[in-house]
Design an enzyme around this catalytic site. Structure first.
Site, short mmCIF file in Angstrom:
data_model
loop_
_atom_site.label_atom_id
_atom_site.label_comp_id
_atom_site.label_asym_id
_atom_site.label_seq_id
_atom_site.Cartn_x
_atom_site.Cartn_y
_atom_site.Cartn_z
N SER A 1 0.83 -1.20 0.00
CA SER A 1 0.00 0.00 0.00
C SER A 1 0.86 1.25 0.00
O SER A 1 1.94 1.27 0.59
CB SER A 1 -0.93 0.03 1.21
N LYS B 1 -4.41 -6.71 3.35
CA LYS B 1 -4.42 -5.63 2.35
C LYS B 1 -5.83 -5.41 1.81
O LYS B 1 -6.25 -4.27 1.55
CB LYS B 1 -3.46 -5.96 1.20
N HIS C 1 -7.60 -3.41 4.32
CA HIS C 1 -7.07 -2.05 4.19
C HIS C 1 -7.82 -1.29 3.11
O HIS C 1 -8.27 -0.15 3.31
CB HIS C 1 -5.58 -2.10 3.87
N ASN C 2 -7.98 -1.93 1.96
CA ASN C 2 -8.67 -1.27 0.85
C ASN C 2 -10.14 -1.07 1.15
O ASN C 2 -10.74 -0.09 0.71
CB ASN C 2 -8.50 -2.09 -0.43
N GLU D 1 -10.35 1.86 3.22
CA GLU D 1 -10.07 2.97 2.31
C GLU D 1 -11.32 3.36 1.52
O GLU D 1 -11.61 4.56 1.35
CB GLU D 1 -8.94 2.55 1.37
#
Length: 622
Positions: free
Chosen positions: A288, A343, A346-347, A350
């Site tokens: 990231s 990840k 995380h997205n 986001e």
């Protein structure tokens, strides 16, 4: 070296690409008189060649003083080779051997080539084949000749890391490795419009002497030290499977393949199990930070074999961002697809963070100008709401194209690349609540219905008067919703870690996300402290106090949005989650009764032990 038609230029150019040193053709240094003589079909004499050979010797000395070079030169006689070597520099002679008929057939295929059969025969008659050097048989493919040369000179196995895929992220990652003094090999296919990607990258970054570019996959693999470490930076899905199928036959036991893209974690788990049978390690690393992070320091989330991580960890530490304590923002989170799962979440966080900012923008667009919004966000970014995304938003609001703000020229239709969908699906599979991520995803889907929205908007009466919303309340409502978003995201990771046996320490995830990544923020740094005390954010006293005191401001915001006909999907999801979570008795008893009514799904009772189940015949006539 070799006679005309033996393939000196073709092989030389491939070796130039493989070794990342320049290529020169000796014929380009001939005088105009020599060129005219050859074009007319006359053979050159030793007198003709003399000045040319001495000039080439000077060039060889010049090139050897720099990075070296590949020179294609006939060098037919030993006397010629002595002149070329007169400055006693190191020369690696590559002798191309082949029969007259094969070379002649190649020459005939060349358009407008002056070299006739008589000239070819005179060259072969003059050729004094050296007993030294690397001798290659030209009836082999060019790729085979490249491999033969690399094997013979032991130039292979010099790179510490190899990167496949030279898109923006791959290129920046390679430069990051090189900047940190790590010998790096890069590869990109040379077909379908991608012919110049590697050569352009190498020429644009010639100051890095520790990067070598390849367009031949075998040469690339042979350039890597063992155990080989191959980092894939290509599109997720079938492209990953395809490149794995291509390179695995070239690998050895103990080699490591790293998928640094946004692959679905279940695909990573599947690939890992398949490669384990071949004794090849496979890792999924979440990367990231976008192109800036890839170049100057990313947030890295490793999933895979622990021993493979320990081998790679020093490199990851070199290229990662650093937290406030100067510790690298990289860590091991478990076997299989753990890194890609982290990840993915995380997205998902986001997605929600961006949607919340978009909804704040929707509220403010009726009461502030873009410069005023930018100033407001800059002020927010100095306090507990500070984040990289907020910083970006303030900059976006100030960007102009001519006299217009660029934001006003961008179509209100946003795309998604898969991670938001996967995060929503994973939450469903795990039975975890991620209403904020899913609402952000569905908001994007709604945005794509542009024509339908434009048509239906004419049927909806707008408010007669636009009311203003208190900016202090807005900031506090924003603070509330962001905390809920992070609670849901970390809960999702925790649920997956329990199911798959991953070592996902939430405090360590928050630390890795504290710098380098897109969702870095002051809140993330606060959560590092919270997780160190309790694995549940919502049980932390300070977090509970913030949620309790800011809840009324979010309620006011939702009332305002309903009155002003402004869609606030993510803010509403945050509010509904909190209200449901803090409500002792929910109407789910009716839902369960209905399920039992039509499907005999049974239910539990509050006045009986939880181990007992019940079913009722609900119709009065039963």
């Amino acid at each position: 070296m070799g006679v005309s038609g033996s393939g000196k230029t073709s092989l030389g150019k491939l070796l130039s690409s493989a070794l990342s040193i320049p290529f020169y053709d000796a014929d380009d240094f001939h005088s105009s008189i020599n060129k005219s003589k050859m074009k007319s079909g006359q053979a050159l004499s030793d007198v003709d060649r003399g000045p040319w050979l001495h000039q080439l010797a000077e060039k060889i000395y010049e090139w050897s003083s720099n990075e070296g070079a590949i020179l294609a030169c006939s060098a037919l006689k030993e006397d010629y080779r002595k002149i070329l070597s007169k400055y006693q520099v190191k020369i690696s002679w590559v002798v191309l051997n082949g029969p007259f008929d094969l070379i002649q057939s190649r020459l005939k295929k060349r358009k407008n080539h002056f070299f006739n059969s008589e000239l070819l025969k005179s060259q072969l008659d003059s050729l004094e084949v050296p007993q030294y050097g690397i001798h290659l048989d030209i009836d082999q493919s060019l790729d085979h000749l490249v491999q033969s040369y690399l094997s013979a000179t032991h130039i292979h196995e010099f790179a510490e890391i190899g990167i496949i895929g030279m898109g923006v992220m791959g290129q920046n990652l390679a430069l990051n490795f090189a900047e940190n003094k790590i010998e790096t090999a890069v590869y990109n296919r040379s077909s379908n419009g991608e012919e110049k990607i590697v050569s352009d990258f190498m020429s644009n970054n010639s100051r890095f002497q520790n990067i070598n570019g390849f367009t031949d996959i075998k040469s690339f693999i042979h350039a890597l030290k063992r155990p080989r470490k191959i980092w894939l930076m290509i599109k997720s899905g079938l492209a990953i499977d395809s490149i794995i199928d291509e390179i695995v036959p070239l690998l050895s036991q103990g080699d490591l393949i790293i998928d640094g893209g946004n692959s679905y974690f279940e695909d990573t788990q599947r690939r890992g199990k398949l490669l384990e049978k071949k004794h090849i390690d496979y890792a999924g690393i979440g990367v990231s930070g976008g192109e800036v992070g890839a170049r100057y320091g990313a947030s890295l989330m490793f999933g895979g074999n622990k021993k493979a991580y320990e081998v790679l960890s020093p490199m990851l530490s070199s290229i990662s961002a650093k937290d406030k304590s100067k510790i690298p923002c990289q860590a091991y989170f478990g076997k299989g697809g753990a890194g890609h799962f982290v990840k993915m979440v995380h997205n998902g966080i986001e997605y929600s963070e961006m949607q919340l900012l978009a909804e704040v923008y929707a509220i403010l667009s009726h009461q502030l100008s873009y410069p005023e919004m930018a100033i407001l966000f800059q002020e927010w970014n100095k306090g507990p709401a500070a984040s990289y995304l907020l910083e970006m938003t303030a900059k976006i609001l100030q960007k102009k194209e001519g006299e217009q703000y660029l934001l006003d020229l961008i179509l209100d239709s946003s795309e998604s690349k898969g991670t938001g969908i996967w995060a929503t699906k994973s939450a469903i599979d795990l039975g975890e609540v991620n209403t904020m991520m899913s609402s952000a995803l569905f908001s994007r889907f709604l945005s794509n219905m542009k024509m339908k929205r434009a048509s239906l908007s004419k049927m909806k009466p707008l408010p007669k008067k636009r009311a203003l919303f208190d900016l202090v309340k807005l900031r506090k409502a924003y603070q509330f919703a962001r905390i809920i978003n992070h609670i849901q995201g970390f809960n999702l990771i925790n649920g997956a870690a329990k199911k798959y046996g991953w070592n996902c320490r939430l405090s360590e995830i928050a630390r890795v996300w504290s710098n380098g990544c897109i969702i870095r923020s002051q809140l993330m740094e606060d959560l590092m402290v919270s997780f160190a005390k309790s694995p549940s954010i919502i049980e932390h006293k300070k977090i509970l106090e913030i949620l309790t005191t800011t809840e009324p401001y979010l309620a006011d915001l939702i009332h305002h949005a309903v009155d002003q006909k402004i869609a606030l999907d993510s803010f509403s999801s945050a509010f509904n989650y909190w209200i449901a979570l803090t409500t002792e008795k929910l109407p789910a008893n009716l839902v369960q009764a209905l399920r039992d009514y039509f499907g005999a799904h049974t239910y539990q009772r509050i006045d009986k032990p939880s181990t007992e189940i019940f079913h009722t015949k609900w119709d009065s006539y039963d």
